[in-house]
Write an enzyme that holds these catalytic residues in place. Structure first.
Site, short mmCIF file in Angstrom:
data_model
loop_
_atom_site.label_atom_id
_atom_site.label_comp_id
_atom_site.label_asym_id
_atom_site.label_seq_id
_atom_site.Cartn_x
_atom_site.Cartn_y
_atom_site.Cartn_z
N ASP A 198 0.90 -1.26 -0.03
CA ASP A 198 -0.04 -0.14 -0.04
C ASP A 198 0.85 1.36 0.09
O ASP A 198 2.25 1.26 0.33
CB ASP A 198 -0.90 0.02 1.20
CG ASP A 198 -1.81 -1.16 1.31
OD1 ASP A 198 -2.23 -1.53 0.30
OD2 ASP A 198 -2.26 -1.64 2.38
N TYR B 197 6.68 -10.14 6.86
CA TYR B 197 6.52 -8.55 7.08
C TYR B 197 7.23 -8.23 8.63
O TYR B 197 6.87 -9.10 9.27
CB TYR B 197 5.16 -8.18 6.86
CG TYR B 197 4.59 -8.07 5.61
CD1 TYR B 197 4.64 -6.89 4.88
CD2 TYR B 197 3.96 -8.90 4.74
CE1 TYR B 197 4.09 -6.66 3.56
CE2 TYR B 197 3.55 -8.93 3.52
CZ TYR B 197 3.46 -7.88 2.89
OH TYR B 197 3.06 -7.60 1.50
#
Length: 247
Positions: A54, A112
Site C-alpha cells: 500500500d 513482514y
C-alpha cells in the site's frame, strides 16, 4: 536473440509513493521502474511483482520479474536499471531465471516486519514506525498473538468485503513480538496475506496492549469472520515487506 525472463529484488522507501501497483498518476513504484526499463529498452515493458504494498509501506526485498532481450551480461543490465532511479528505490539484485518463473504465483510465503515505538520517536525514526503513547501490556499482546497464529480464516482482518465464498484462510506461521528499549518489532510470516491483513493484525495487538480488547475478544472476532470497528488498521509507515519465499 530471444527474450529472457529476469528476476529482480528491490528495496524501497514507500513514503513518497502511491504504493507498489501502477497508478494513473504514475507515482507508484511499478511506474517508476517501468519508466526506467522503457528508457533502457526503448519500448514499454511490464513488470510483475510478488504482490502489492500500500501507499506508505516500505520493502526491503520486493520481488518482480520481466521479459526482455538483452545482449550483454546481467551485471550491465543491473547497472543500467539502477542508473537514474530515485534514491528511494534500490535494485538489489537481478538475474536470469527459467521462462516459467512467476514472482507472484510461485511465491510460497512472505514475511513482514512492523515497527512500533513507545512514546514519541525522533525525526529519523518517525517515518518508519508507529509511535504509541499509551502504556502497553506485552503479556496480553503475546497472548493475543498466540490466538492468531496458525492456519485460520482471517476474513475479520481484511479491509475488503469480498464474497462469502472467497478463500480467506491463511497459515500465519509466525506472529511474534520482540521489544528492545522503546522499539517493538512485530514479525508476521504466512503463506499469503489478505488486503491490509498485517496492519489489521497489528492494530488489534495494539488495542489489546492498551486494554481496549482482551485476547478472548480477539478469538471471538477471529471466529466471527466479520470485520468490525474494533479492528483498527495500523498506519502504513511502520510496515516493511522483509522477504518473499520461493521453493
Amino acid at each position: 536473440m530471444s527474450q529472457r525472463r529476469w528476476k529482480c529484488v528491490c528495496a524501497y522507501d514507500g513514503g513518497a509513493f502511491a504504493g507498489w501497483q501502477s497508478q494513473a498518476g504514475g507515482r507508484a513504484i511499478q511506474d517508476v521502474i517501468e519508466a526506467r526499463l522503457a528508457d533502457i529498452f526503448k519500448a514499454p515493458l511490464r513488470i510483475h511483482g510478488s504482490g502489492r504494498t500500500d501507499a506508505g509501506v516500505h520493502a526491503r526485498a520486493q520481488v518482480f520479474h520481466f521479459d526482455a532481450e538483452w545482449r550483454h551480461d546481467s551485471a550491465r543490465l543491473l547497472a543500467a536499471l539502477r542508473h537514474r532511479l530515485p534514491a528511494e528505490i534500490q535494485i538489489k539484485s537481478l538475474r536470469p531465471v527459467a521462462a516459467d518463473f512467476h514472482s507472484r504465483f510461485q511465491a510460497t510465503g512472505k514475511r513482514y516486519i512492523y515497527h512500533l515505538h513507545l512514546g514519541d520517536a525522533d525525526p529519523f525514526t518517525r517515518p518508519y514506525c508507529w509511535p504509541v503513547f499509551q502504556p502497553l501490556d506485552f503479556s496480553a499482546m503475546q497472548a493475543a498473538a498466540a490466538v492468531l497464529r496458525g492456519r485460520q480464516d482471517f476474513r475479520a482482518f481484511t479491509a475488503l468485503n469480498g464474497p462469502p465464498n472467497e478463500d480467506t484462510v491463511r497459515d500465519l506461521r509466525r506472529f511474534e513480538l520482540a521489544r528492545r528499549g522503546k522499539r517493538v518489532r512485530i514479525t508476521a510470516e504466512a503463506d499469503g496475506f489478505l488486503y491490509k491483513m498485517v496492519r489489521s493484525l497489528v492494530g488489534v495487538l495494539v488495542a489489546v496492549g492498551e486494554g481496549k480488547l482482551t485476547p478472548a475478544q480477539v478469538r471471538a472476532i477471529l471466529a466471527s469472520r466479520t470485520r468490525t470497528a474494533a479492528v483498527l488498521t495500523a498506519p502504513p509507515q511502520g510496515l516493511f515487506l522483509e522477504k518473499v519465499f520461493y521453493r
